[in-house]
Write an enzyme that holds these catalytic residues in place. Structure first.
Site, PDB file in Angstrom:
ATOM      1  N   LYS A 113      -4.950  27.041  13.192  1.00  0.00           N
ATOM      2  CA  LYS A 113      -5.120  26.061  14.267  1.00  0.00           C
ATOM      3  C   LYS A 113      -6.604  25.677  14.423  1.00  0.00           C
ATOM      4  O   LYS A 113      -7.485  26.341  13.877  1.00  0.00           O
ATOM      5  CB  LYS A 113      -4.551  26.629  15.559  1.00  0.00           C
ATOM      6  CG  LYS A 113      -3.033  26.855  15.472  1.00  0.00           C
ATOM      7  CD  LYS A 113      -2.506  27.481  16.755  1.00  0.00           C
ATOM      8  CE  LYS A 113      -1.031  27.775  16.679  1.00  0.00           C
ATOM      9  NZ  LYS A 113      -0.552  28.468  17.891  1.00  0.00           N
ATOM     10  N   TYR A 127       6.212  21.008  18.013  1.00  0.00           N
ATOM     11  CA  TYR A 127       6.452  22.060  19.013  1.00  0.00           C
ATOM     12  C   TYR A 127       7.515  21.662  20.033  1.00  0.00           C
ATOM     13  O   TYR A 127       7.485  22.094  21.175  1.00  0.00           O
ATOM     14  CB  TYR A 127       5.147  22.429  19.718  1.00  0.00           C
ATOM     15  CG  TYR A 127       4.312  23.432  18.948  1.00  0.00           C
ATOM     16  CD1 TYR A 127       4.848  24.650  18.552  1.00  0.00           C
ATOM     17  CD2 TYR A 127       2.997  23.167  18.633  1.00  0.00           C
ATOM     18  CE1 TYR A 127       4.093  25.579  17.850  1.00  0.00           C
ATOM     19  CE2 TYR A 127       2.224  24.087  17.938  1.00  0.00           C
ATOM     20  CZ  TYR A 127       2.780  25.290  17.556  1.00  0.00           C
ATOM     21  OH  TYR A 127       2.030  26.211  16.876  1.00  0.00           O
TER      22      TYR A 127
END
Length: 140
Positions: free
Chosen positions: A12, A50
């Site tokens: 990330k 997500y």
């Protein structure tokens, strides 16, 4: 013989600067890399990635975090790779992650845990398709 699986991992934005070290840890642990790419998520694509967290209170923060910088997305393959890699990544809260796991080593907080790993085979296939990582045949 167990079926070969694929899973998706992602470094990330907060850890993009550590990508080389993280990938070295992954390779040294015996995982087989079959594809990788770097890019920056759009808000729309991150929201779709997500989607399972859409109704959770941290969803907006998660999308903001994922889109704040570049990511390294990669595909690993091997026997039982989904659960093996999740164990290697560690608990979502770096403070609770086992010593030596990627999140214990690189995570900043539960919200900024630095590494993504697919939860199951179905999620892995969906995430691989969404991220556009082109896996190569390890035998070629």
């Amino acid at each position: 013989m167990a079926k070969i699986q694929r899973t998706l991992g992602m470094v990330k934005p907060c850890n993009f600067k550590n990508s080389k070290s993280i990938m070295t840890n992954i390779k040294d642990a015996g995982f087989t890399l079959s594809g990788a790419t770097c890019f920056r998520w759009s808000k729309q694509a991150a929201a779709e990635f997500y989607i399972e967290h859409k109704d959770k209170p941290f969803y907006g923060e998660l999308i903001d975090y994922l889109t704040e910088g570049d990511v390294l997305v990669f595909v690993l393959e091997g026997e039982d790779v989904v659960s093996r890699f999740r164990k290697f990544v560690g608990n979502t809260d770096p403070k609770k992650a086992a010593k030596g796991t990627l999140r214990a080593l690189y995570g900043e907080s539960k919200a900024r845990n630095g590494i993504h790993s697919s939860a199951n085979v179905g999620d892995a296939e969906r995430e691989i398709a969404l991220s556009g990582v082109m896996a190569v045949d390890a035998g070629s």
